[in-house]
Design a protein around this motif. Structure first.
Motif, PDB file in Angstrom:
ATOM      1  N   ALA A  48       0.849  -1.187   0.000  1.00 18.49           N
ATOM      2  CA  ALA A  48       0.000   0.000   0.000  1.00 18.49           C
ATOM      3  C   ALA A  48       0.885   1.237   0.000  1.00 18.49           C
ATOM      4  CB  ALA A  48      -0.916  -0.004   1.214  1.00 18.49           C
ATOM      5  N   LEU A  49       0.446   2.241  -0.701  1.00 20.80           N
ATOM      6  CA  LEU A  49       1.202   3.489  -0.769  1.00 20.80           C
ATOM      7  C   LEU A  49       1.404   4.042   0.646  1.00 20.80           C
ATOM      8  CD1 LEU A  49       2.411   5.563  -2.770  1.00 20.80           C
ATOM      9  CD2 LEU A  49       0.216   6.751  -2.696  1.00 20.80           C
ATOM     10  N   GLY A  50       2.677   4.314   1.000  1.00 20.15           N
ATOM     11  CA  GLY A  50       2.991   4.856   2.315  1.00 20.15           C
ATOM     12  C   GLY A  50       3.163   3.816   3.404  1.00 20.15           C
ATOM     13  N   GLU A  51       2.999   2.519   3.086  1.00 21.95           N
ATOM     14  CA  GLU A  51       3.105   1.466   4.097  1.00 21.95           C
ATOM     15  C   GLU A  51       4.573   1.175   4.425  1.00 21.95           C
ATOM     16  OE1 GLU A  51       2.242  -3.362   4.453  1.00 21.95           O
ATOM     17  OE2 GLU A  51       1.597  -2.234   2.697  1.00 21.95           O
ATOM     18  N   TRP A  52       4.886   1.018   5.697  1.00 20.62           N
ATOM     19  CA  TRP A  52       6.213   0.607   6.120  1.00 20.62           C
ATOM     20  C   TRP A  52       6.301  -0.915   6.040  1.00 20.62           C
ATOM     21  CZ3 TRP A  52      10.645   2.994   6.716  1.00 20.62           C
ATOM     22  CH2 TRP A  52      10.666   4.374   6.954  1.00 20.62           C
ATOM     23  N   LEU A  53       7.368  -1.403   5.400  1.00 22.98           N
ATOM     24  CA  LEU A  53       7.598  -2.846   5.281  1.00 22.98           C
ATOM     25  C   LEU A  53       8.776  -3.231   6.157  1.00 22.98           C
ATOM     26  CD1 LEU A  53       6.961  -5.566   3.885  1.00 22.98           C
ATOM     27  CD2 LEU A  53       8.657  -4.941   2.144  1.00 22.98           C
ATOM     28  N   SER A  54       8.557  -4.157   7.086  1.00 18.08           N
ATOM     29  CA  SER A  54       9.611  -4.638   7.975  1.00 18.08           C
ATOM     30  C   SER A  54      10.145  -5.959   7.448  1.00 18.08           C
ATOM     31  CB  SER A  54       9.073  -4.821   9.391  1.00 18.08           C
ATOM     32  OG  SER A  54      10.030  -5.450  10.208  1.00 18.08           O
ATOM     33  N   PHE A  55      11.451  -6.157   7.567  1.00 19.20           N
ATOM     34  CA  PHE A  55      12.099  -7.395   7.124  1.00 19.20           C
ATOM     35  C   PHE A  55      12.480  -8.285   8.312  1.00 19.20           C
ATOM     36  CE2 PHE A  55      12.799  -4.322   3.779  1.00 19.20           C
ATOM     37  CZ  PHE A  55      12.576  -5.050   2.624  1.00 19.20           C
ATOM     38  N   ASN A  56      11.980  -7.972   9.485  1.00 17.84           N
ATOM     39  CA  ASN A  56      12.400  -8.681  10.688  1.00 17.84           C
ATOM     40  C   ASN A  56      12.074 -10.163  10.649  1.00 17.84           C
ATOM     41  OD1 ASN A  56      13.392  -6.309  11.744  1.00 17.84           O
ATOM     42  ND2 ASN A  56      11.527  -5.829  12.905  1.00 17.84           N
ATOM     43  N   ASN A  57      10.973 -10.525   9.959  1.00 17.42           N
ATOM     44  CA  ASN A  57      10.566 -11.926   9.945  1.00 17.42           C
ATOM     45  C   ASN A  57      11.182 -12.726   8.808  1.00 17.42           C
ATOM     46  OD1 ASN A  57       8.878 -11.505  12.179  1.00 17.42           O
ATOM     47  ND2 ASN A  57       7.180 -10.840  10.875  1.00 17.42           N
ATOM     48  N   LEU A  58      11.921 -12.064   7.925  1.00 22.61           N
ATOM     49  CA  LEU A  58      12.489 -12.751   6.769  1.00 22.61           C
ATOM     50  C   LEU A  58      13.837 -13.393   7.063  1.00 22.61           C
ATOM     51  CD1 LEU A  58      11.676 -10.349   3.797  1.00 22.61           C
ATOM     52  CD2 LEU A  58      10.601 -12.528   4.343  1.00 22.61           C
ATOM     53  N   PHE A  59      14.613 -12.808   7.973  1.00 23.13           N
ATOM     54  CA  PHE A  59      15.966 -13.284   8.227  1.00 23.13           C
ATOM     55  C   PHE A  59      16.204 -13.398   9.729  1.00 23.13           C
ATOM     56  CE2 PHE A  59      15.988 -10.844   4.290  1.00 23.13           C
ATOM     57  CZ  PHE A  59      16.508 -11.771   3.401  1.00 23.13           C
ATOM     58  N   PRO A  60      17.068 -14.349  10.144  1.00 26.28           N
ATOM     59  CA  PRO A  60      17.380 -14.494  11.578  1.00 26.28           C
ATOM     60  C   PRO A  60      17.976 -13.212  12.139  1.00 26.28           C
ATOM     61  CG  PRO A  60      18.202 -16.374  10.312  1.00 26.28           C
ATOM     62  CD  PRO A  60      17.743 -15.351   9.321  1.00 26.28           C
ATOM     63  N   PRO A  61      17.627 -12.857  13.385  1.00 20.33           N
ATOM     64  CA  PRO A  61      18.144 -11.614  13.982  1.00 20.33           C
ATOM     65  C   PRO A  61      19.663 -11.541  13.998  1.00 20.33           C
ATOM     66  CG  PRO A  61      16.376 -12.532  15.313  1.00 20.33           C
ATOM     67  CD  PRO A  61      16.692 -13.554  14.273  1.00 20.33           C
ATOM     68  N   ALA A  62      20.346 -12.704  14.090  1.00 18.85           N
ATOM     69  CA  ALA A  62      21.800 -12.705  14.205  1.00 18.85           C
ATOM     70  C   ALA A  62      22.495 -12.145  12.972  1.00 18.85           C
ATOM     71  CB  ALA A  62      22.303 -14.120  14.489  1.00 18.85           C
ATOM     72  N   ILE A  63      21.874 -12.280  11.796  1.00 17.97           N
ATOM     73  CA  ILE A  63      22.547 -11.802  10.581  1.00 17.97           C
ATOM     74  C   ILE A  63      21.943 -10.509  10.037  1.00 17.97           C
ATOM     75  CG2 ILE A  63      23.116 -14.197   9.959  1.00 17.97           C
ATOM     76  CD1 ILE A  63      21.023 -13.898   7.685  1.00 17.97           C
ATOM     77  N   GLN A  64      20.860 -10.026  10.676  1.00 17.07           N
ATOM     78  CA  GLN A  64      20.200  -8.831  10.133  1.00 17.07           C
ATOM     79  C   GLN A  64      21.127  -7.624  10.111  1.00 17.07           C
ATOM     80  OE1 GLN A  64      16.374  -7.841  11.723  1.00 17.07           O
ATOM     81  NE2 GLN A  64      15.545  -9.902  11.474  1.00 17.07           N
ATOM     82  N   LYS A  65      22.021  -7.522  11.103  1.00 17.24           N
ATOM     83  CA  LYS A  65      22.905  -6.362  11.139  1.00 17.24           C
ATOM     84  C   LYS A  65      23.942  -6.374  10.016  1.00 17.24           C
ATOM     85  CE  LYS A  65      25.986  -8.546  14.537  1.00 17.24           C
ATOM     86  NZ  LYS A  65      26.587  -8.410  15.885  1.00 17.24           N
ATOM     87  N   HIS A  66      24.090  -7.517   9.356  1.00 16.91           N
ATOM     88  CA  HIS A  66      25.052  -7.627   8.258  1.00 16.91           C
ATOM     89  C   HIS A  66      24.389  -7.475   6.895  1.00 16.91           C
ATOM     90  CE1 HIS A  66      27.984  -8.970  11.203  1.00 16.91           C
ATOM     91  NE2 HIS A  66      27.170  -9.957  11.570  1.00 16.91           N
ATOM     92  N   LEU A  67      23.072  -7.299   6.884  1.00 18.06           N
ATOM     93  CA  LEU A  67      22.336  -7.240   5.627  1.00 18.06           C
ATOM     94  C   LEU A  67      22.081  -5.806   5.202  1.00 18.06           C
ATOM     95  CD1 LEU A  67      19.683 -10.065   6.214  1.00 18.06           C
ATOM     96  CD2 LEU A  67      21.914 -10.227   5.100  1.00 18.06           C
ATOM     97  N   VAL A  68      22.152  -5.609   3.893  1.00 20.62           N
ATOM     98  CA  VAL A  68      21.941  -4.290   3.308  1.00 20.62           C
ATOM     99  C   VAL A  68      20.855  -4.402   2.244  1.00 20.62           C
ATOM    100  CG1 VAL A  68      22.991  -2.448   1.923  1.00 20.62           C
ATOM    101  CG2 VAL A  68      24.284  -3.526   3.761  1.00 20.62           C
ATOM    102  N   LEU A  69      19.982  -3.424   2.204  1.00 23.09           N
ATOM    103  CA  LEU A  69      18.932  -3.356   1.199  1.00 23.09           C
ATOM    104  C   LEU A  69      19.404  -2.420   0.088  1.00 23.09           C
ATOM    105  CD1 LEU A  69      15.987  -4.271   0.593  1.00 23.09           C
ATOM    106  CD2 LEU A  69      15.254  -2.115   1.603  1.00 23.09           C
ATOM    107  N   VAL A  70      19.574  -2.988  -1.105  1.00 26.98           N
ATOM    108  CA  VAL A  70      20.069  -2.230  -2.250  1.00 26.98           C
ATOM    109  C   VAL A  70      18.899  -1.950  -3.177  1.00 26.98           C
ATOM    110  CG1 VAL A  70      21.685  -2.181  -4.183  1.00 26.98           C
ATOM    111  CG2 VAL A  70      22.303  -3.353  -2.057  1.00 26.98           C
ATOM    112  N   THR A  71      18.619  -0.678  -3.474  1.00 22.53           N
ATOM    113  CA  THR A  71      17.530  -0.284  -4.358  1.00 22.53           C
ATOM    114  C   THR A  71      18.074   0.528  -5.514  1.00 22.53           C
ATOM    115  OG1 THR A  71      17.129   1.735  -3.100  1.00 22.53           O
ATOM    116  CG2 THR A  71      15.883  -0.225  -2.457  1.00 22.53           C
ATOM    117  N   ALA A  72      17.381   0.447  -6.647  1.00 24.78           N
ATOM    118  CA  ALA A  72      17.772   1.244  -7.801  1.00 24.78           C
ATOM    119  C   ALA A  72      17.389   2.703  -7.555  1.00 24.78           C
ATOM    120  CB  ALA A  72      17.084   0.723  -9.059  1.00 24.78           C
ATOM    121  N   ASP A  73      17.965   3.597  -8.337  1.00 18.55           N
ATOM    122  CA  ASP A  73      17.647   5.012  -8.200  1.00 18.55           C
ATOM    123  C   ASP A  73      16.274   5.265  -8.819  1.00 18.55           C
ATOM    124  OD1 ASP A  73      19.191   8.130  -9.292  1.00 18.55           O
ATOM    125  OD2 ASP A  73      17.642   7.690  -7.814  1.00 18.55           O
TER     126      ASP A  73
END
Length: 449
Positions: A35-60
């Motif tokens: 939905a337009l303006g909705e915040w999407l959380s990735f907390n449930n997709l990856f284990p908490p232990a590796i989340q700090k090492h993950l980067v979200l790369v988006t196109a311009d």
């Protein structure tokens, strides 16, 4: 086969399986509606232990581009199609996502009891009735010619079969002229042609072909939502079936009007209850029925009713926004008084193809359980509200457990009537292939043993 070779083969299969899984997750785009303006959380997709090492790369794409820590989540402020990739330390891709970002409609939840009258595109054969001929014998010309219960008679002698009266008059006319009637029939999508010779019925004193027919279906259900700008509405959450033939009604036209609930027969284990209602002719709630689909009936209201519980429309939830937990169901139990009752969404199945089993809902409200025993016939279409959104509608009751029932996502219903522009999210090719591949590996190993 030597044991070492068998182990090597099994290891190779598992290596291939996990490699395909990695490639599918990393490079095969997973579509996600947002939905337009909705915040999407990735907390449930990856284990908490590796989340700090993950980067979200988006196109311009107008959001600044580049990469950001995955813990910040993602939010789009403009509609469109966007792609993002989750990467370990920004280098090793783990998941590719494609987001379809659209504004979601805001609608008024329904809950009002409604009476439905659906006219079929022809007349429906609901049974046989033997003709008592002048010699006293019992004959059934239509059955002998091959017509079956559930057939939809589209035309008779080249004229549209718009009502049972039109069919009766054509049969009498053909009988007096001593010729057969020509029927064009729709049998579950197949067009068939029959010639049937009418016989004079000694008891009725007119010509008949031995069929029981009906041109309309009536019932009571519940309004799910209505859209204030277009007056589009949705109700029931499932297709209307003919009570006799158990086939979907091929709709020509129909009408909807508010119903007045006179009483309730509570449900029991193995015996579903029902609402007992009559048409409320003095109500301002009325409209047309323009579509009878697997996701409910749809049409336009003649005028917008005032909602006693909601002063403003609420957003429609997308499937991924629905979660197990507390919710409210709106429905009418007495007269036309709309009430809210507590329920629990016990299970969410976003990838169920047909929509009838998207949700499993359990009634928890003590007053509703005492009054109805749970979900009863006539509640189909009762809207479900969760987190301030319209999330779905009740569709069917569990016969063995009347306090439970199935529900459909509201997203499916608003898409079916054209209010939502999102493409439907379905399992990917690899989602469907993965269980088969794993099963093949296990079977192979057992066979070799």
């Amino acid at each position: 086969m030597p044991r070492k070779l068998r182990l090597f083969a099994v290891f190779s299969f598992f290596l291939l399986f996990f490699t395909l899984n990695y490639l599918a997750a990393a490079f095969w785009p997973v579509k996600q509606s947002l939905a337009l303006g909705e915040w999407l959380s990735f907390n449930n997709l990856f284990p908490p232990a590796i989340q700090k090492h993950l980067v979200l790369v988006t196109a311009d794409n107008g959001r600044g581009g580049g990469g950001q820590p995955i813990g910040r989540g993602l939010r789009f402020t403009a509609p469109g199609t966007f792609q993002a990739r989750v990467a370990l330390h920004g280098l090793i891709p783990l998941k590719t996502l494609v987001f379809e970002v659209r504004p979601v409609p805001r609608v008024y939840p329904g809950g009002q009891a409604v009476g439905l009258l659906l006219h079929a595109k022809g007349v429906i054969v609901i049974g046989y009735a033997d003709v008592i001929a002048t010699d006293g014998s019992r004959v059934s010309p239509a059955a002998r010619a091959g017509l079956m219960v559930g057939d939809l008679i589209l035309s008779i002698d080249g004229r549209p079969a718009t009502s049972d009266q039109v069919v009766k008059e054509a049969i009498c006319r053909a009988g007096r002229e001593g010729r057969p009637v020509v029927l064009q029939v729709n049998r579950r999508g197949r067009l068939l042609r029959f010639e049937v010779q009418p016989r004079l019925c000694r008891r009725a004193g007119c010509y008949r072909i031995g069929l029981l027919i009906r041109d309309a279906t009536a019932g009571v259900g519940t309004l799910t939502f209505y859209h204030p700008e277009t007056r589009l509405y949705g109700a029931l959450g499932h297709v209307v079936m003919d009570a006799t033939t158990a086939h979907p009604v091929e709709l020509a036209k129909g009408s909807l009007v508010e119903a007045f609930i006179q009483g309730v027969r509570p449900g029991e284990k193995g015996k579903p209850g029902e609402k007992i209602g009559v048409i409320n002719e003095n109500s301002s709630l009325s409209g047309t029925i323009e579509a009878n689909t697997e996701y409910g009936i749809f049409g336009h209201l003649n005028r917008l009713p005032e909602h006693p519980l909601f002063r403003a429309p609420i957003p429609v939830a997308l499937a991924h926004q629905v979660h197990p937990g507390r919710a409210q169901m709106l429905t009418v139990l007495t007269g036309n008084r709309l009430e809210s009752f507590d329920v629990e969404i016990q299970r969410v199945n976003p990838f169920y193809e047909r929509g009838r089993k998207d949700l499993i809902v359990r009634v928890t409200d003590p007053r509703l359980l005492h009054f109805t025993g749970g979900i009863i016939q006539g509640m189909s279409g009762s809207p479900l509200i969760q987190d301030g959104r319209l999330v779905g509608a009740v569709t069917h009751v569990f016969i063995s457990t009347p306090e439970k029932g199935y529900g459909i996502f509201a997203e499916r219903m608003v898409r079916a009537c054209g209010l939502l522009a999102f493409p439907e999210v379905k399992p990917t090719f690899f989602d469907e292939l993965r269980p088969s591949l794993l099963k093949a590996v296990v079977k192979y190993y057992i066979k070799q043993e």
